[in-house]
Design a protein around this motif. Structure first.
Motif, mmCIF file in Angstrom:
data_model
loop_
_atom_site.group_PDB
_atom_site.id
_atom_site.type_symbol
_atom_site.label_atom_id
_atom_site.label_comp_id
_atom_site.label_asym_id
_atom_site.label_seq_id
_atom_site.Cartn_x
_atom_site.Cartn_y
_atom_site.Cartn_z
ATOM 1 N N ALA A 1 5.647 0.266 -2.721
ATOM 2 C CA ALA A 1 4.373 0.371 -3.421
ATOM 3 C C ALA A 1 4.500 0.004 -4.897
ATOM 4 O O ALA A 1 3.517 -0.396 -5.514
ATOM 5 C CB ALA A 1 3.818 1.787 -3.263
ATOM 6 N N ALA A 2 5.679 0.112 -5.442
ATOM 7 C CA ALA A 2 5.890 -0.153 -6.862
ATOM 8 C C ALA A 2 5.731 -1.648 -7.173
ATOM 9 O O ALA A 2 6.038 -2.493 -6.329
ATOM 10 C CB ALA A 2 7.277 0.314 -7.281
ATOM 11 N N PRO A 3 5.282 -1.960 -8.383
ATOM 12 C CA PRO A 3 5.164 -3.368 -8.779
ATOM 13 C C PRO A 3 6.533 -3.958 -9.127
ATOM 14 O O PRO A 3 7.461 -3.221 -9.454
ATOM 15 C CB PRO A 3 4.275 -3.310 -10.022
ATOM 16 N N PRO A 4 6.641 -5.294 -9.090
ATOM 17 C CA PRO A 4 7.930 -5.940 -9.381
ATOM 18 C C PRO A 4 8.152 -6.161 -10.870
ATOM 19 O O PRO A 4 8.440 -7.266 -11.315
ATOM 20 C CB PRO A 4 7.802 -7.277 -8.640
ATOM 21 N N GLU A 5 8.007 -5.121 -11.645
ATOM 22 C CA GLU A 5 8.190 -5.264 -13.089
ATOM 23 C C GLU A 5 9.110 -4.177 -13.633
ATOM 24 O O GLU A 5 9.059 -3.039 -13.186
ATOM 25 C CB GLU A 5 6.842 -5.237 -13.816
ATOM 26 N N ARG A 6 9.962 -4.564 -14.556
ATOM 27 C CA ARG A 6 10.897 -3.645 -15.229
ATOM 28 C C ARG A 6 11.730 -2.822 -14.243
ATOM 29 O O ARG A 6 12.017 -1.651 -14.494
ATOM 30 C CB ARG A 6 10.151 -2.752 -16.206
ATOM 31 N N ARG B 1 0.812 -1.205 0.000
ATOM 32 C CA ARG B 1 0.000 0.000 0.000
ATOM 33 C C ARG B 1 0.853 1.267 0.000
ATOM 34 O O ARG B 1 0.531 2.253 -0.647
ATOM 35 C CB ARG B 1 -0.886 0.013 1.236
ATOM 36 N N ARG B 2 1.937 1.223 0.785
ATOM 37 C CA ARG B 2 2.864 2.359 0.807
ATOM 38 C C ARG B 2 4.283 1.841 1.040
ATOM 39 O O ARG B 2 4.480 0.740 1.551
ATOM 40 C CB ARG B 2 2.474 3.380 1.861
ATOM 41 N N GLU C 1 13.991 0.348 -8.054
ATOM 42 C CA GLU C 1 14.151 1.804 -8.090
ATOM 43 C C GLU C 1 13.463 2.450 -6.886
ATOM 44 O O GLU C 1 14.012 3.342 -6.246
ATOM 45 C CB GLU C 1 13.586 2.367 -9.400
ATOM 46 N N ALA C 2 12.262 1.980 -6.570
ATOM 47 C CA ALA C 2 11.536 2.519 -5.415
ATOM 48 C C ALA C 2 12.296 2.232 -4.118
ATOM 49 O O ALA C 2 12.362 3.091 -3.232
ATOM 50 C CB ALA C 2 10.133 1.927 -5.349
ATOM 51 N N LEU C 3 12.874 1.045 -4.018
ATOM 52 C CA LEU C 3 13.673 0.692 -2.842
ATOM 53 C C LEU C 3 14.862 1.631 -2.703
ATOM 54 O O LEU C 3 15.096 2.199 -1.638
ATOM 55 C CB LEU C 3 14.158 -0.758 -2.964
#
Length: 87
Positions: A31-36, A14-15, A41-43
């Motif tokens: 929150a980001a999906p595990p694609e591409r 969720r966040r 990047e979010a991590l």
């Protein structure tokens, strides 16, 4: 010499937040999906913000396609990282 930490990533949360310890490393929900590479990047962005370092100072060194990753951080000691990520 960069500081290395172990991270278990849970994408699609969720966040984005540090969820606490996970073994000898940390568990981070993003929150980001595990694609591409979006979750990686979010991590990196979240850790850079928490640690007060530029985004370029944080990189996934191992496990880019896995939930279990090794992250390298330039400019911070292991003690700095523990203080920033801990409760």
């Amino acid at each position: 010499m960069p500081t290395r930490i172990s991270v278990r990533v849970s994408p699609g949360a969720r966040r984005t937040q540090v969820a606490g310890r996970y073994g000898d490393g940390w568990k981070v929900r993003v929150a980001a999906p595990p694609e591409r590479g979006r979750a990686n990047e979010a991590l990196a962005e979240h850790l850079a913000e928490l640690l007060g370092v530029p985004r370029r100072a944080v990189r996934v060194a191992a496990g880019a396609a896995s939930r279990d990753k090794v992250v390298e951080i330039d400019g911070r000691t292991a003690a700095d990282v523990e203080r920033a990520l801990g409760p």
